[in-house]
Write a protein that holds these residues in place. Structure first.
Motif, PDB file in Angstrom:
ATOM      1  N   ASP A  67       0.831  -1.242   0.091  1.00 53.61           N
ATOM      2  CA  ASP A  67       0.128  -0.123   0.041  1.00 53.61           C
ATOM      3  C   ASP A  67       1.003   1.595  -0.027  1.00 53.61           C
ATOM      4  O   ASP A  67       0.600   2.372  -0.651  1.00 53.61           O
ATOM      5  N   GLU A  68       1.930   1.304   0.847  1.00 51.71           N
ATOM      6  CA  GLU A  68       2.563   2.529   0.789  1.00 51.71           C
ATOM      7  C   GLU A  68       3.494   2.670  -0.538  1.00 51.71           C
ATOM      8  O   GLU A  68       3.672   3.606  -0.870  1.00 51.71           O
ATOM      9  N   VAL A  69       3.986   1.724  -1.133  1.00 49.61           N
ATOM     10  CA  VAL A  69       4.689   1.600  -2.539  1.00 49.61           C
ATOM     11  C   VAL A  69       3.555   2.095  -3.497  1.00 49.61           C
ATOM     12  O   VAL A  69       3.991   3.031  -4.270  1.00 49.61           O
ATOM     13  N   ALA A  70       2.363   1.748  -3.340  1.00 49.76           N
ATOM     14  CA  ALA A  70       1.383   2.202  -4.213  1.00 49.76           C
ATOM     15  C   ALA A  70       1.240   3.674  -4.126  1.00 49.76           C
ATOM     16  O   ALA A  70       0.981   4.340  -5.128  1.00 49.76           O
ATOM     17  N   ARG A  71       1.106   4.150  -2.863  1.00 48.39           N
ATOM     18  CA  ARG A  71       1.062   5.412  -2.330  1.00 48.39           C
ATOM     19  C   ARG A  71       2.126   6.429  -3.204  1.00 48.39           C
ATOM     20  O   ARG A  71       1.935   7.392  -3.654  1.00 48.39           O
ATOM     21  N   ARG A  72       3.453   6.061  -2.722  1.00 47.21           N
ATOM     22  CA  ARG A  72       4.332   6.790  -3.275  1.00 47.21           C
ATOM     23  C   ARG A  72       4.502   6.825  -5.058  1.00 47.21           C
ATOM     24  O   ARG A  72       4.790   7.757  -5.391  1.00 47.21           O
ATOM     25  N   LEU A  73       4.252   5.776  -5.471  1.00 41.27           N
ATOM     26  CA  LEU A  73       4.283   5.721  -6.947  1.00 41.27           C
ATOM     27  C   LEU A  73       2.947   6.507  -7.407  1.00 41.27           C
ATOM     28  O   LEU A  73       3.187   7.121  -8.710  1.00 41.27           O
ATOM     29  N   ALA A  74       1.972   6.548  -7.038  1.00 43.02           N
ATOM     30  CA  ALA A  74       1.042   7.527  -7.419  1.00 43.02           C
ATOM     31  C   ALA A  74       1.425   8.889  -7.435  1.00 43.02           C
ATOM     32  O   ALA A  74       0.959   9.642  -8.128  1.00 43.02           O
ATOM     33  N   ARG A  75       2.177   9.292  -6.402  1.00 44.94           N
ATOM     34  CA  ARG A  75       2.594  10.761  -6.209  1.00 44.94           C
ATOM     35  C   ARG A  75       3.717  10.957  -7.402  1.00 44.94           C
ATOM     36  O   ARG A  75       3.666  11.970  -8.137  1.00 44.94           O
ATOM     37  N   THR A  76       4.692   9.962  -7.729  1.00 52.00           N
ATOM     38  CA  THR A  76       5.686  10.293  -8.679  1.00 52.00           C
ATOM     39  C   THR A  76       5.514   9.925 -10.345  1.00 52.00           C
ATOM     40  O   THR A  76       6.137  10.238 -10.777  1.00 52.00           O
ATOM     41  N   THR A  77       4.547   8.953 -10.248  1.00 45.31           N
ATOM     42  CA  THR A  77       4.421   8.286 -11.609  1.00 45.31           C
ATOM     43  C   THR A  77       2.868   8.511 -12.212  1.00 45.31           C
ATOM     44  O   THR A  77       2.609   8.171 -13.479  1.00 45.31           O
ATOM     45  N   GLY A  78       1.903   8.491 -11.218  1.00 47.12           N
ATOM     46  CA  GLY A  78       0.435   8.643 -11.725  1.00 47.12           C
ATOM     47  C   GLY A  78       0.099   7.258 -12.029  1.00 47.12           C
ATOM     48  O   GLY A  78      -1.217   7.127 -12.304  1.00 47.12           O
ATOM     49  N   LEU A  79       0.948   6.280 -11.465  1.00 49.69           N
ATOM     50  CA  LEU A  79       0.176   4.754 -11.694  1.00 49.69           C
ATOM     51  C   LEU A  79      -0.806   4.615 -10.658  1.00 49.69           C
ATOM     52  O   LEU A  79      -0.643   4.794  -9.359  1.00 49.69           O
ATOM     53  N   THR A  80      -1.563   3.948 -11.266  1.00 51.03           N
ATOM     54  CA  THR A  80      -2.741   3.646 -10.440  1.00 51.03           C
ATOM     55  C   THR A  80      -2.828   2.218  -9.779  1.00 51.03           C
ATOM     56  O   THR A  80      -1.970   1.568 -10.105  1.00 51.03           O
ATOM     57  N   ARG A  81      -3.665   2.427  -8.709  1.00 48.82           N
ATOM     58  CA  ARG A  81      -3.583   0.925  -7.848  1.00 48.82           C
ATOM     59  C   ARG A  81      -3.732  -0.177  -8.655  1.00 48.82           C
ATOM     60  O   ARG A  81      -3.151  -1.281  -8.328  1.00 48.82           O
ATOM     61  N   SER A  82      -4.651  -0.124  -9.450  1.00 46.19           N
ATOM     62  CA  SER A  82      -5.146  -1.343 -10.316  1.00 46.19           C
ATOM     63  C   SER A  82      -3.932  -1.655 -11.366  1.00 46.19           C
ATOM     64  O   SER A  82      -3.820  -2.787 -11.891  1.00 46.19           O
ATOM     65  N   GLN A  83      -2.982  -0.700 -11.407  1.00 44.41           N
ATOM     66  CA  GLN A  83      -2.019  -1.022 -12.493  1.00 44.41           C
ATOM     67  C   GLN A  83      -0.628  -1.647 -12.064  1.00 44.41           C
ATOM     68  O   GLN A  83       0.168  -1.818 -12.531  1.00 44.41           O
ATOM     69  N   LEU A  84      -0.684  -1.662 -10.504  1.00 41.83           N
ATOM     70  CA  LEU A  84       0.542  -2.142  -9.870  1.00 41.83           C
ATOM     71  C   LEU A  84       0.220  -3.540  -9.436  1.00 41.83           C
ATOM     72  O   LEU A  84      -0.637  -3.652  -8.584  1.00 41.83           O
ATOM     73  N   ILE A  85       1.157  -4.296  -9.650  1.00 36.22           N
ATOM     74  CA  ILE A  85       0.847  -5.856  -9.323  1.00 36.22           C
ATOM     75  C   ILE A  85       2.327  -6.029  -8.531  1.00 36.22           C
ATOM     76  O   ILE A  85       3.363  -6.165  -9.133  1.00 36.22           O
ATOM     77  N   VAL A  86       2.065  -6.785  -7.435  1.00 36.55           N
ATOM     78  CA  VAL A  86       3.260  -6.925  -6.488  1.00 36.55           C
ATOM     79  C   VAL A  86       3.237  -8.339  -6.164  1.00 36.55           C
ATOM     80  O   VAL A  86       2.180  -8.904  -5.546  1.00 36.55           O
ATOM     81  N   THR A  87       4.238  -9.203  -6.634  1.00 39.06           N
ATOM     82  CA  THR A  87       4.122 -10.650  -5.954  1.00 39.06           C
ATOM     83  C   THR A  87       5.388 -10.905  -5.143  1.00 39.06           C
ATOM     84  O   THR A  87       6.389  -9.858  -5.081  1.00 39.06           O
ATOM     85  N   PHE A  88       5.396 -11.685  -4.300  1.00 36.78           N
ATOM     86  CA  PHE A  88       6.573 -11.833  -3.540  1.00 36.78           C
ATOM     87  C   PHE A  88       6.800 -13.810  -3.500  1.00 36.78           C
ATOM     88  O   PHE A  88       5.966 -14.378  -3.563  1.00 36.78           O
TER      89      PHE A  88
END
Length: 324
Positions: free
Chosen positions: A1-22
């Motif tokens: 969630d924090e990665v998504a928040r930071r990326l939204a600010r710096t890149t405009g990437l939306t949450r549905s466009q960000l996929i994180v696997t581990f």
């Protein structure tokens, strides 16, 4: 969630466009907010300082690698195929269901078709070959190294399918690095075979993503009196009861359900990639592949949230660790 928040600010990437696997490993630091009771004792202040630092470094690193990837976009072609690797076994049920499929996505330069820029693959198996007190990505980390040896200059990426009840057939070997290396090499060798045999299918349809959540109810939460009995009994369950009672004393409400994220991305009707959260049992991937078109489906577990084991009805009936 924090990665998504930071990326939204710096890149405009939306949450549905960000996929994180581990990939999960028993050879890495804990991250803040995940499995806080796992050690069955309070985390020492010195250790917590290290975990705070690691969590921030990991968060910043994830943001940085996404920003770097977006900045380095180049015309490319995509293709995909499915191989097979057989070192996963059912760790709960002898002869139980397994998933040996090895889906693979290849990104090539559009201007230099022989140049592969990136390879992404996944396999449904716990990364528990190693359990020593050294940093390691386990077999998945060695699979990345194997991919990058086979294809110099490539960025290799590996994630996990629905493998919560799947273990390497080596078992947990402790510090036998050579075993994890050999398993990683199997992944790399099979991907190299797929690339060489000409069976990969092109992906040309536009990419779309979507994201939603469902509520997964927990088993009935113990009462305060039941927590008191567990606390008196001691052990890991007793420590957990102590922390839950402290939450109740603060006036907190214990959750009765898990907000469970499900995400997918699809290339038209050519391929649908599904991303399920937590440690997901193999039955989910096998059922989806049986009921839908297995030739156009790629199912992931271990995505976005480390909330819990996600058992099937079969596992729930079996009970025990990772199922009840």
């Amino acid at each position: 969630d924090e990665v998504a928040r930071r990326l939204a600010r710096t890149t405009g990437l939306t949450r549905s466009q960000l996929i994180v696997t581990f990939t999960h490993t028993h050879c890495a630091p804990k991250v803040n907010g995940a499995a806080d009771n796992i050690f069955a004792e309070p985390i020492p202040a010195e250790h917590q300082t290290h975990l705070d630092r690691y969590t921030e470094e990991l968060t910043a690193g994830l943001v940085s690698v996404v920003e770097a990837a977006l900045a380095d976009r180049q015309p490319a072609t995509l293709s995909w195929g499915v191989g097979q690797v057989d070192f996963a076994m059912n760790r709960r049920t002898p002869g139980g269901p397994v998933e040996h499929a090895l889906p693979c996505l290849i990104a090539r330069s559009a201007t230099e078709p022989t140049k592969i820029r990136a390879i992404y693959t996944s396999y449904a198996c716990h990364c528990v070959t190693l359990s020593h007190n050294l940093l390691s990505g386990d077999w998945a980390g060695y699979a990345v190294e194997s991919l990058e040896r086979h294809f110099p200059g490539v960025v290799g990426m590996v994630s996990i399918g629905c493998g919560s009840d799947q273990n390497p057939n080596s078992g947990v070997t402790g510090d036998k690095i050579e075993v994890a290396v050999q398993q990683g090499m199997q992944i790399g060798d099979e991907v190299a075979r797929l690339v060489a045999d000409g069976s990969l299918r092109p992906l040309s349809a536009p990419l779309s993503t979507s994201r939603g959540e469902i509520e997964l109810p927990f088993q009935p939460i113990p009462t305060r009196a039941e927590f008191e009995l567990m606390k008196a009994a001691g052990g890991a369950a007793g420590y957990n009861a102590t922390t839950q009672l402290a939450r109740l004393e603060r006036g907190d409400t214990l959750p009765k359900a898990l907000a469970y994220p499900i995400q997918e991305c699809h290339f038209g009707d050519q391929l649908c990639m599904v991303f399920l959260a937590g440690e997901v049992g193999v039955d989910y991937a096998l059922r989806l592949r049986r009921e839908l078109d297995a030739q156009r489906l790629w199912v992931h577990g271990y995505s976005h949230d480390f909330g819990a084991y996600i058992p099937s009805e079969r596992l729930l009936a079996e009970g025990g660790y990772g199922a009840g």
